[in-house]
Motif scaffolding. Structure first.
Motif, short mmCIF file in Angstrom:
data_model
loop_
_atom_site.label_atom_id
_atom_site.label_comp_id
_atom_site.label_asym_id
_atom_site.label_seq_id
_atom_site.Cartn_x
_atom_site.Cartn_y
_atom_site.Cartn_z
N THR A 1 0.81 -1.22 0.00
CA THR A 1 0.00 0.00 0.00
C THR A 1 0.85 1.27 0.00
N MET A 2 2.12 1.15 -0.30
CA MET A 2 3.03 2.30 -0.39
C MET A 2 3.09 3.09 0.92
N SER A 3 3.00 2.39 2.03
CA SER A 3 3.04 3.07 3.33
C SER A 3 4.11 2.48 4.23
N SER A 4 5.22 2.04 3.63
CA SER A 4 6.30 1.43 4.40
C SER A 4 7.04 2.44 5.27
N GLY A 5 7.05 3.70 4.86
CA GLY A 5 7.82 4.72 5.55
C GLY A 5 9.26 4.83 5.08
N LEU A 6 9.67 3.99 4.12
CA LEU A 6 11.04 4.03 3.62
C LEU A 6 11.30 5.29 2.80
N THR A 7 12.50 5.78 2.89
CA THR A 7 12.94 6.87 2.01
C THR A 7 12.99 6.37 0.58
N PHE A 8 12.45 7.14 -0.35
CA PHE A 8 12.66 6.87 -1.77
C PHE A 8 12.24 8.10 -2.55
N VAL A 9 13.18 8.66 -3.33
CA VAL A 9 12.89 9.84 -4.14
C VAL A 9 12.48 9.35 -5.52
N GLU A 10 11.20 9.49 -5.84
CA GLU A 10 10.65 8.93 -7.08
C GLU A 10 10.92 9.79 -8.30
N SER A 11 11.12 11.08 -8.14
CA SER A 11 11.28 11.96 -9.31
C SER A 11 12.50 11.53 -10.13
N TYR A 12 12.35 11.60 -11.45
CA TYR A 12 13.35 11.01 -12.35
C TYR A 12 14.36 12.05 -12.80
N LYS A 13 15.30 12.33 -11.88
CA LYS A 13 16.40 13.24 -12.16
C LYS A 13 17.70 12.56 -11.75
N MET B 1 18.37 3.30 -9.09
CA MET B 1 17.81 1.95 -9.06
C MET B 1 17.65 1.38 -10.46
N LEU B 2 16.98 2.11 -11.34
CA LEU B 2 16.63 1.57 -12.65
C LEU B 2 17.79 1.53 -13.63
N PHE B 3 18.78 2.41 -13.47
CA PHE B 3 19.79 2.53 -14.52
C PHE B 3 21.23 2.39 -14.04
N GLU B 4 21.43 2.20 -12.74
CA GLU B 4 22.78 1.97 -12.23
C GLU B 4 22.92 0.66 -11.46
N ALA B 5 21.84 0.17 -10.88
CA ALA B 5 21.92 -0.98 -9.99
C ALA B 5 21.68 -2.29 -10.73
N GLY B 6 22.50 -3.28 -10.42
CA GLY B 6 22.26 -4.62 -10.94
C GLY B 6 21.24 -5.38 -10.12
N ASP B 7 21.04 -4.98 -8.86
CA ASP B 7 20.05 -5.57 -7.96
C ASP B 7 19.19 -4.44 -7.43
N MET B 8 18.08 -4.18 -8.12
CA MET B 8 17.27 -3.01 -7.81
C MET B 8 16.59 -3.12 -6.46
N GLY B 9 16.10 -4.31 -6.13
CA GLY B 9 15.44 -4.50 -4.86
C GLY B 9 16.38 -4.28 -3.69
N ALA B 10 17.65 -4.70 -3.85
CA ALA B 10 18.63 -4.52 -2.78
C ALA B 10 18.90 -3.04 -2.55
N LEU B 11 18.98 -2.27 -3.64
CA LEU B 11 19.21 -0.84 -3.48
C LEU B 11 18.06 -0.20 -2.70
N ALA B 12 16.83 -0.55 -3.06
CA ALA B 12 15.68 0.04 -2.38
C ALA B 12 15.60 -0.42 -0.93
N ALA B 13 15.92 -1.69 -0.68
CA ALA B 13 15.83 -2.22 0.69
C ALA B 13 16.88 -1.63 1.61
N ALA B 14 17.98 -1.11 1.04
CA ALA B 14 19.05 -0.55 1.85
C ALA B 14 18.75 0.86 2.34
N LEU B 15 17.69 1.49 1.83
CA LEU B 15 17.37 2.86 2.21
C LEU B 15 16.78 2.92 3.61
N PRO B 16 16.96 4.04 4.30
CA PRO B 16 16.50 4.14 5.69
C PRO B 16 15.02 4.51 5.79
#
Length: 480
Positions: A252-264, A272-287
């Protein structure tokens, strides 16, 4: 039942140790860097997954996408299955095509040989057999006649034409496909030149809804639990507040995790989408930024954490996850063209990279419209379907459920519905470039629009979809 596992593939590790490694992807620090990266990914899929010509993809997808992609050139190696994008003064980027799973942007995290081995035994689903719609493409005369008798044919044709003719200026294929289903029959269908019933088209973030459905299958199986801490290894440390995040909160997009969605360049979405080989790991590492369950924030990173959870729950391999999607959702729902492209780790990129024909996107909508049933079999429980369209309490507006957008009005009025002039019970899978799969239960209808509305331009979802909906049979009166 599928056993939950966090194991790594020993074969992949062995290959990684012995095979040559690709050059590491450079960080994206400018719009031009982003241009070559996104162009390699999209062009690879346009050529190999959608089976379109290189010239059409370069002109209508790459150069039309945004100002920073207009100088991109492509180099296609059909034997190797690669597309390399280049632009003046910018590092080149390459995407690799593998049948059955599509394209993957290479970053250098995984050797090329290991990438090819990941998908070695996978095969695309067989074409649809000659069966009645929706399990096949053969029209059902009785359904067609019943649907035709109730709608306004002239108004429907005019509404569909407007969504093409007012958008596709100068021959540019902005609206590329529209499929309208009512009463179980396809009542309108049109394609732009260069596209047809067999063309797979990108759903962008509409893919999130499919990934949510794959999670739902595992919840129905009892493999995953909505209200238990999400099985994310990075959050298992003693005292880690992220360990309290539940699967429900991720959905439900209410995890509270940091994530900047704007595409800059520099933002989380681009890394995540263009530098990471493991996208889920990058997102999971955020505070954490907010206490779990207290704050709603749209996040592609959240969906890719869900993707990695599905990956591990289905065996921890690209093969296992892809077969799960094929056998539990795509094949039984009749969506035989559908695929979700993986990252280098082998996890399907549930946030963004789902491809299917327009009819198969409509079949996805029909699965929801038909209460989780397809081909005479129940695929999803009613309990899951109800949860998916229940507004999340963390959002200030009732416009989001579980990986689905809702057309609910705010208390006291119609003022802030997503689609102002469409029925309140509608819900949608929606994506960039104005992709939409709209399900309208009260009209027994599904409306699909797929296209490529460039940056700086607009496709008026409400205008065009409401015109189509108004031409269909009206909502059935409520039972007394």
């Amino acid at each position: 039942m599928i056993r939950y596992s966090f194991r790594c593939s020993l074969l992949a590790l062995a290959l990684a140790a012995s095979a040559p490694v690709l050059a590491a992807a450079p960080p994206i620090t400018s719009a031009d860097d982003l241009g070559t990266a996104v162009s390699a990914q999209l062009a690879c899929a346009g050529i190999f997954v959608a089976n379109r010509t290189e010239a059409d993809v370069l002109r209508d997808d790459v150069h039309a996408l945004a100002p920073f992609t207009r100088t991109v050139a492509l180099s296609v190696d059909r034997k190797a299955g690669t597309v390399t994008a280049s632009a003046p003064g910018t590092p080149t980027r390459t995407a690799l095509y593998r049948p059955a799973v599509g394209c993957t942007l290479t970053t250098g995290d995984v050797p090329l040989k290991a990438l090819k081995t990941q998908a070695g035994r996978l095969k695309p689903l067989a074409p649809l057999p000659a069966r009645p719609w929706p399990q096949g493409d053969t029209p059902v005369p009785a359904l067609q006649a019943a649907a035709e008798a109730k709608l306004d044919r002239a108004a429907l044709d005019a509404a569909v034409s407007a969504a093409f003719d007012e958008q596709n200026v100068g021959g540019y294929p902005d609206t590329r496909a529209i499929v309208v289903v009512q009463g179980g029959a396809i009542v309108a269908e049109r394609y732009a030149p260069g596209f047809n019933q067999s063309t797979r088209m990108l759903g962008w973030s509409a893919t999130k809804s499919i990934m949510g459905t794959l999670v739902g299958l595992l919840v129905d199986d009892g493999v995953l639990k909505l209200d238990e801490p999400a099985p994310v290894p990075e959050w298992k440390g003693a005292g880690d507040p992220r360990g309290a995040i539940t699967l429900r909160q991720l959905l439900t997009m209410s995890s509270g995790l940091t994530f900047v969605e704007s595409y800059k360049p520099g933002n989380d979405s681009i890394k995540m989408l263009f530098e990471a080989g493991d996208m889920g790991a990058l997102a999971a590492a955020l505070p954490l930024e907010h206490a779990p369950g207290t704050f709603w924030s749209y996040s592609s990173g959240t969906t890719n954490i869900l993707s990695r959870i599905v990956f591990e729950a289905t065996g921890g391999t690209l093969e296992g996850m892809t077969r799960f999607a094929q056998t539990r959702l795509f094949e039984p729902a009749g969506m035989r063209s559908a695929l979700i492209e993986p990252d280098e780790s082998g996890v399907l990129v549930g946030s963004s990279y789902g491809y299917a024909t327009a009819r198969d996107w409509a079949r996805y909508g029909l699965l929801h419209l038909n209460h989780g049933e397809a081909g005479g079999k129940r695929l999803l429980s009613q309990q899951w379907l109800d949860f998916a369209v229940t507004p999340t309490p963390a959002s200030p507006r009732p416009s989001y459920g579980a990986q689905l957008w809702l057309n609910r009005a705010e208390a006291g009025g119609e003022g802030r519905k997503v689609l102002q002039d469409v029925a309140t019970d509608a819900f949608m899978a929606m994506g960039h470039n104005h992709q939409i799969v709209a399900v309208i239960p009260s009209q027994d209808a599904v409306i699909v629009r797929l296209g490529w509305t460039p940056e700086g331009q607009k496709f008026d979802w409400n205008k065009y979809l409401s015109q189509i909906a108004a031409a269909l049979a009206p909502a059935a009166p409520a039972a007394k």
